[in-house]
Design a protein around this motif. Structure first.
Motif, PDB file in Angstrom:
ATOM      1  N   GLY A   8       3.875   9.810  -7.516  1.00  0.00           N
ATOM      2  CA  GLY A   8       3.368   8.628  -6.851  1.00  0.00           C
ATOM      3  C   GLY A   8       2.707   7.710  -7.854  1.00  0.00           C
ATOM      4  O   GLY A   8       2.639   7.995  -9.048  1.00  0.00           O
ATOM      5  N   VAL A  37      -0.624   9.207  -4.062  1.00  0.00           N
ATOM      6  CA  VAL A  37      -0.639   7.924  -3.362  1.00  0.00           C
ATOM      7  C   VAL A  37       0.558   7.118  -3.840  1.00  0.00           C
ATOM      8  O   VAL A  37       0.725   6.876  -5.038  1.00  0.00           O
ATOM      9  CB  VAL A  37      -1.937   7.143  -3.635  1.00  0.00           C
ATOM     10  CG1 VAL A  37      -1.970   5.863  -2.805  1.00  0.00           C
ATOM     11  CG2 VAL A  37      -3.164   8.011  -3.334  1.00  0.00           C
ATOM     12  N   ALA A  38       1.403   6.685  -2.914  1.00  0.00           N
ATOM     13  CA  ALA A  38       2.621   5.973  -3.265  1.00  0.00           C
ATOM     14  C   ALA A  38       2.337   4.529  -3.657  1.00  0.00           C
ATOM     15  O   ALA A  38       1.307   3.953  -3.287  1.00  0.00           O
ATOM     16  CB  ALA A  38       3.599   5.997  -2.089  1.00  0.00           C
ATOM     17  N   GLU A  41       0.984   1.818  -1.082  1.00  0.00           N
ATOM     18  CA  GLU A  41       0.413   2.497   0.085  1.00  0.00           C
ATOM     19  C   GLU A  41      -1.054   2.118   0.261  1.00  0.00           C
ATOM     20  O   GLU A  41      -1.773   1.871  -0.712  1.00  0.00           O
ATOM     21  CB  GLU A  41       0.533   4.014  -0.081  1.00  0.00           C
ATOM     22  CG  GLU A  41       0.019   4.794   1.128  1.00  0.00           C
ATOM     23  CD  GLU A  41       0.197   6.305   0.985  1.00  0.00           C
ATOM     24  OE1 GLU A  41       0.081   6.993   2.007  1.00  0.00           O
ATOM     25  OE2 GLU A  41       0.440   6.773  -0.142  1.00  0.00           O
ATOM     26  N   LEU A  43      -4.211   3.884   1.507  1.00  0.00           N
ATOM     27  CA  LEU A  43      -4.760   5.198   1.842  1.00  0.00           C
ATOM     28  C   LEU A  43      -6.241   5.080   2.129  1.00  0.00           C
ATOM     29  O   LEU A  43      -6.995   4.522   1.317  1.00  0.00           O
ATOM     30  CB  LEU A  43      -4.541   6.179   0.690  1.00  0.00           C
ATOM     31  CG  LEU A  43      -5.096   7.588   0.915  1.00  0.00           C
ATOM     32  CD1 LEU A  43      -4.236   8.357   1.915  1.00  0.00           C
ATOM     33  CD2 LEU A  43      -5.207   8.364  -0.392  1.00  0.00           C
ATOM     34  N   ARG A 194       1.448  -7.408  -1.975  1.00  0.00           N
ATOM     35  CA  ARG A 194       1.325  -5.979  -1.736  1.00  0.00           C
ATOM     36  C   ARG A 194       0.679  -5.266  -2.915  1.00  0.00           C
ATOM     37  O   ARG A 194       1.088  -5.445  -4.057  1.00  0.00           O
ATOM     38  CB  ARG A 194       2.707  -5.373  -1.468  1.00  0.00           C
ATOM     39  CG  ARG A 194       2.682  -3.945  -0.970  1.00  0.00           C
ATOM     40  CD  ARG A 194       2.009  -3.842   0.381  1.00  0.00           C
ATOM     41  NE  ARG A 194       2.114  -2.520   0.950  1.00  0.00           N
ATOM     42  CZ  ARG A 194       1.429  -2.107   2.004  1.00  0.00           C
ATOM     43  NH1 ARG A 194       0.590  -2.935   2.594  1.00  0.00           N
ATOM     44  NH2 ARG A 194       1.570  -0.890   2.483  1.00  0.00           N
ATOM     45  N   THR A 196      -1.450  -1.371  -4.072  1.00  0.00           N
ATOM     46  CA  THR A 196      -1.851  -0.020  -3.698  1.00  0.00           C
ATOM     47  C   THR A 196      -3.345  -0.061  -3.431  1.00  0.00           C
ATOM     48  O   THR A 196      -4.110  -0.595  -4.237  1.00  0.00           O
ATOM     49  CB  THR A 196      -1.541   0.979  -4.837  1.00  0.00           C
ATOM     50  OG1 THR A 196      -0.147   0.904  -5.154  1.00  0.00           O
ATOM     51  CG2 THR A 196      -1.891   2.394  -4.424  1.00  0.00           C
ATOM     52  N   ASP A 212      -2.316   3.076   6.047  1.00  0.00           N
ATOM     53  CA  ASP A 212      -1.023   3.698   6.322  1.00  0.00           C
ATOM     54  C   ASP A 212      -1.181   5.210   6.513  1.00  0.00           C
ATOM     55  O   ASP A 212      -0.406   5.834   7.242  1.00  0.00           O
ATOM     56  CB  ASP A 212      -0.053   3.475   5.157  1.00  0.00           C
ATOM     57  CG  ASP A 212       0.160   2.001   4.852  1.00  0.00           C
ATOM     58  OD1 ASP A 212       0.330   1.223   5.817  1.00  0.00           O
ATOM     59  OD2 ASP A 212       0.161   1.632   3.665  1.00  0.00           O
ATOM     60  N   ARG A 213      -2.200   5.757   5.834  1.00  0.00           N
ATOM     61  CA  ARG A 213      -2.418   7.206   5.889  1.00  0.00           C
ATOM     62  C   ARG A 213      -3.905   7.455   5.720  1.00  0.00           C
ATOM     63  O   ARG A 213      -4.589   6.710   5.013  1.00  0.00           O
ATOM     64  CB  ARG A 213      -1.618   7.890   4.773  1.00  0.00           C
ATOM     65  CG  ARG A 213      -1.603   9.407   4.808  1.00  0.00           C
ATOM     66  CD  ARG A 213      -0.445   9.957   3.956  1.00  0.00           C
ATOM     67  NE  ARG A 213      -0.454   9.424   2.610  1.00  0.00           N
ATOM     68  CZ  ARG A 213      -0.804  10.131   1.527  1.00  0.00           C
ATOM     69  NH1 ARG A 213      -1.183  11.385   1.641  1.00  0.00           N
ATOM     70  NH2 ARG A 213      -0.761   9.580   0.327  1.00  0.00           N
ATOM     71  N   THR A 229      -0.850  10.436   9.215  1.00  0.00           N
ATOM     72  CA  THR A 229      -0.070   9.215   9.023  1.00  0.00           C
ATOM     73  C   THR A 229      -0.338   8.281  10.189  1.00  0.00           C
ATOM     74  O   THR A 229      -0.310   8.698  11.352  1.00  0.00           O
ATOM     75  CB  THR A 229       1.434   9.531   8.952  1.00  0.00           C
ATOM     76  OG1 THR A 229       1.681  10.375   7.820  1.00  0.00           O
ATOM     77  CG2 THR A 229       2.252   8.255   8.806  1.00  0.00           C
ATOM     78  N   ASP A 231       1.142   5.647  12.103  1.00  0.00           N
ATOM     79  CA  ASP A 231       2.440   5.023  12.384  1.00  0.00           C
ATOM     80  C   ASP A 231       2.300   4.025  13.525  1.00  0.00           C
ATOM     81  O   ASP A 231       2.920   4.146  14.576  1.00  0.00           O
ATOM     82  CB  ASP A 231       3.472   6.104  12.718  1.00  0.00           C
ATOM     83  CG  ASP A 231       4.887   5.559  12.774  1.00  0.00           C
ATOM     84  OD1 ASP A 231       5.102   4.465  12.223  1.00  0.00           O
ATOM     85  OD2 ASP A 231       5.759   6.219  13.368  1.00  0.00           O
TER      86      ASP A 231
END
Length: 256
Positions: A8, A37-38, A41, A43, A194, A196, A212-213, A229, A231
């Motif tokens: 990630g 962590v992508a 993303e 988090l 965008r 992280t 997102d998570r 998650t 969603d």
């Protein structure tokens, strides 16, 4: 749910951290955390008061070194703070002797962001307008409200094009209405640019509204207790059945 490892943007591998207590005894704060962590993303990390959330954030951002384990960003070990990561905290970081425009230009240097001083000023004005401060470019911090000061901080963070935003309860000092407005402002900007994002918060609803998570931490020495998650599409309704079910599940993990 178990701790995570993998590939990630940010990879945390079994980090631990202790401090020396008042009587000289080691106090273990972070008891072994692994996560990934992508890229892009959002988090959120929630946990009980005093569990070590800020210590964890400081290690991820490079302000503190773990006693063992490692933090890697883009495959490289984190050994110090990086200009590619920007921290926004509840304490604030606006320079009181500089105008809004000068505050925004402070992190712009060389030709990395713009060729000339005029171009850097124009860039500062662009980001001032982006966060709703058009017309306040020449105002000083003491002339701004608390919410406007947070907007300056957001603009200062985004103008340098960071790869990662570290948010340590950034809006906790604001009243409830301004807190919600700033959350929406941040989400609006993130939809355009965008990044992280890592958010440390004790506010479960804030985490559900934005992330997102969500990672739930245990009491000290902290470890990952659960991961959820989120969603749910934006804009999110915290009063929805799905959001309330998620809230109850997270609170149950926190023992509330």
């Amino acid at each position: 749910m178990s701790a995570e490892k993998g590939n990630g943007k940010i990879v945390v591998d079994a980090i631990r951290k202790s401090f020396t207590g008042a009587r000289g005894k080691a106090l273990q704060v972070v008891g072994g955390i692994s996560l990934s962590v992508a890229e892009g993303e959002f988090l959120a990390i929630v946990g009980p008061s005093g569990c070590g959330k800020s210590t964890l954030m400081n290690m991820l951002a490079g302000f503190e070194r773990p006693d063992s384990g490692s933090v890697r960003i883009g495959g490289r070990a984190v050994t110090a703070p990086s200009p590619k990561g920007i921290v926004i905290s509840q304490q604030g970081s606006v320079f009181p002797w500089l105008t809004v425009q000068e505050n925004l230009m402070f992190g712009l240097n060389g030709t990395e962001h713009a060729e000339t001083a005029q171009e850097r000023a124009a860039l500062a004005d662009h980001y001032a307008a982006m966060v709703g401060l058009k017309g306040f470019e020449n105002a000083y911090p003491h002339e701004l409200s608390g919410g406007m000061l947070k907007r300056v901080e957001l603009a200062r963070a985004f103008i340098v094009k960071p790869e990662i935003l570290y948010l340590d309860e950034p809006f906790s000092a604001l009243d409830a209405l301004m807190n919600l407005r700033m959350r929406n402002e941040l989400l609006r900007i993130l939809a355009e640019e965008r990044h992280t994002v890592l958010l440390i918060t004790h506010d479960v609803e804030e985490a559900i509204y934005m992330a997102d998570r969500i990672v739930v931490l245990s009491p000290r020495p902290t470890a990952i207790q659960a991961t959820f998650t989120v969603d749910l599409p934006h804009p999110r309704r915290i009063a929805s059945v799905e959001a309330q079910d998620l809230r109850e599940a997270i609170l149950a993990e926190l023992g509330v």
